[in-house]
Design a protein around this motif. Structure first.
Motif, PDB file in Angstrom:
ATOM      1  N   GLU A 151     -31.140  21.482  42.438  1.00 55.90           N
ATOM      2  CA  GLU A 151     -32.476  21.370  41.850  1.00 55.90           C
ATOM      3  C   GLU A 151     -32.499  21.901  40.420  1.00 55.90           C
ATOM      4  OE1 GLU A 151     -34.621  19.619  43.070  1.00 55.90           O
ATOM      5  OE2 GLU A 151     -34.295  19.550  45.224  1.00 55.90           O
ATOM      6  N   GLY A 155     -33.434  19.770  37.087  1.00 56.67           N
ATOM      7  CA  GLY A 155     -34.494  20.231  36.204  1.00 56.67           C
ATOM      8  C   GLY A 155     -34.031  20.415  34.775  1.00 56.67           C
ATOM      9  N   CYS A 186     -39.450  22.855  33.722  1.00 50.16           N
ATOM     10  CA  CYS A 186     -38.208  22.812  34.499  1.00 50.16           C
ATOM     11  C   CYS A 186     -38.165  23.955  35.503  1.00 50.16           C
ATOM     12  CB  CYS A 186     -37.010  22.889  33.546  1.00 50.16           C
ATOM     13  SG  CYS A 186     -35.454  23.436  34.294  1.00 50.16           S
ATOM     14  N   ARG A 189     -40.846  23.481  38.379  1.00 49.75           N
ATOM     15  CA  ARG A 189     -40.543  22.414  39.336  1.00 49.75           C
ATOM     16  C   ARG A 189     -39.367  22.780  40.231  1.00 49.75           C
ATOM     17  NH1 ARG A 189     -41.329  17.767  34.707  1.00 49.75           N
ATOM     18  NH2 ARG A 189     -43.593  17.504  34.943  1.00 49.75           N
ATOM     19  N   PHE A 190     -38.309  23.323  39.634  1.00 48.49           N
ATOM     20  CA  PHE A 190     -37.144  23.614  40.468  1.00 48.49           C
ATOM     21  C   PHE A 190     -37.407  24.788  41.403  1.00 48.49           C
ATOM     22  CE2 PHE A 190     -34.989  27.256  38.352  1.00 48.49           C
ATOM     23  CZ  PHE A 190     -34.215  27.736  39.394  1.00 48.49           C
TER      24      PHE A 190
END
Length: 500
Positions: A151, A155, A186, A189-190
């Motif tokens: 992830e 990202g 980034c 989201r990750f």
């Protein structure tokens, strides 16, 4: 440099009797106000502590710490400041200090910011709920290990695509692309995917505004204790004179709460079934780990790291050395780095040492606090001080981790400082995680549950930059130069001989 006051004392086999802690709190109201203006207005944070250490000829001294007068009712600003590596270790001893509601000092933003829950970081180790929430946080990180690297890489790729596109649009003297917002997107989201098990893209509002909500949520909690450099005296009157209210961010916090409740249901159920934490407290603890510990910490630290490595002037030729080390490990993982992850970055000693050195120079949380659980003797490089029960200890990490009694060239950034046996031995003086780097987080201590993950993640970001670019330069919070990675000669030759 941090002054050294007793250069031969630490070698003495005889422990001297305790002496009074030097320094003064000054007269009521006026003393705290003077220190507050020095801290926020007339001096930098570093200068505030350095000047008082010099004036008192001691790395342990009494002073006032903001926030203070006039509307912080019930808050005692008086602290015992610690700015050396030896005395600093007392802050990690749960037998000596109580960590109840003292994360950012005598001032506590209150449970209005955490949905009515006292989340784990505000709990003392003697409170039963502390062990449950700490074990949950550590288990959550363990569960996320399978997807963390994947992830993160996805990202970072998205972030760098955005930065490249912006830099391509720039021209002339304005050849730069700011990376702060793409980096924060980034990170958000990750972390949602890895920690909560929820993809923000399923909720448009969360995906677009989630990181901004967390920025505001964080700011409202810590701004009364931070210098932001606004026009004075407006900063003093509007930011530092009263607690900032939580209702301002409640709609945004509630949006994130409902997102975790719905899309992170598996993690919430895990907290309930395996750790005995109720749904409401589980969600609020998840949001705090996500927003304050992880997102907040990475948002502060990673830009410092990227900027330092990307400085245009590179006198130690750091970037070529980092690139060579990263590429060597990547080749061992397969040239595309498909198997690249935690194990690989632990085989990059220079990358890892560079991250450690940045944590030494610019720790994400500069201040550590604790309230004396009992009367005890505080030792500081040969000096001995008597601390009384109830006194608040305030450790300032940027000076403690530049202690000339411990580190050679303490004010210099030395990327290879932590390489080799001697370098590894210095890790016991690296305190950024609320504990020595050589110790491990546990239910019975207050060390950051993500200590190892933070270092590994920072190393992965550095590795991703050198996977993608042969070189790059950074000025402030903007990339000013990106040199895309050239294919290796073997790959180029293979491509040239391939059928067209």
């Amino acid at each position: 440099m941090l002054p050294t006051f007793s250069p031969t004392a630490s070698a003495s086999p005889v422990t001297p009797p305790p002496r009074p802690i030097p320094g003064s709190y000054g007269p009521p109201v006026l003393g705290p106000l003077r220190d507050r203006l020095d801290y926020f207005w007339f001096q930098s944070q570093d200068e505030f502590f350095r000047r008082r250490a010099t004036a008192n000829r001691s790395t342990v001294f009494r002073t006032n710490i903001p926030p203070t007068f006039p509307f912080f009712i019930g808050i005692d600003p008086r602290v015992v400041a610690i700015v050396d590596a030896d005395a600093f270790t007392a802050l990690f001893d749960p037998d000596l200090v109580d960590k109840r509601d003292i994360l950012i000092g005598p001032y506590n933003p209150g449970t209005g910011f955490t949905g009515g829950s006292r989340v784990g970081v505000y709990l003392d180790t003697e409170e039963p709920e502390h062990g449950r929430t700490k074990n949950f946080a550590m288990a959550l990180l363990h569960r996320s290990a399978q997807t963390w690297a994947t992830e993160l890489r996805a990202g970072v790729d998205g972030m760098l695509d955005t930065v490249e596109a912006e830099l391509a649009k720039a021209s002339g003297d304005n050849l730069s692309a700011n990376y702060i917002i793409p980096l924060q997107q980034c990170i958000f989201r990750f972390l949602c995917k890895a920690l909560v098990g929820a993809d923000p893209s399923v909720d448009w509002a969360v995906d677009k505004f989630g990181f901004t909500i967390l920025d505001i949520w964080l700011a409202l909690q810590i701004l009364p204790t931070q210098k932001i450099g606004a026009i004075q005296p407006l900063e003093e009157l509007l930011i530092h004179s009263f607690p900032l209210p939580s209702f301002i961010i409640w709609p945004g916090y509630n949006l994130l709460y409902r997102f975790v409740e719905k899309h992170g249901a598996e993690a919430v159920a895990y907290a309930e079934k395996e750790h005995g934490i109720g749904e409401k407290d589980a969600i609020n603890n998840l949001l705090f780990v996500l927003g304050f510990n992880a997102f907040g910490g990475f948002s502060v630290f990673l830009p410092f790291l990227v900027a330092k490595i990307g400085e245009a002037a590179d006198p130690s030729a750091l970037r070529p050395r980092l690139r060579e080390e990263v590429r060597g490990v990547l080749r061992a993982c397969g040239d595309d780095g498909a198997e690249f992850g935690f194990k690989a970055v632990r085989e990059m000693p220079l990358v890892r040492s560079t991250v450690y050195e940045m944590l030494r120079m610019s720790p994400p949380v500069p201040l550590q606090f604790g309230r004396a659980r009992k009367d005890f003797v505080l030792r500081s490089h040969g000096d001995v001080f008597q601390v009384s029960k109830g006194e608040v200890l305030c450790g300032y990490q940027p000076l403690a981790m530049r202690d000339p009694e411990v580190f050679e060239r303490p004010e210099e950034f030395v990327p290879e400082r932590f390489i080799g046996d001697e370098g590894q031995a210095l890790l016991r003086h690296l305190f950024w995680s609320n504990g020595p780097e050589t110790s491990q987080p546990a239910a019975g201590n207050k060390q950051c549950a993500a200590k190892e993950v933070v270092v590994d993640t920072a190393c992965m970001l550095v590795a991703e930059l050198f996977r993608r670019y042969d070189d790059f330069e950074v000025e402030g919070t903007s990339f000013t130069k990106l040199v895309k990675r050239q294919p290796s000669p073997s790959l180029s030759a293979a491509a040239a001989g391939a059928p067209q």
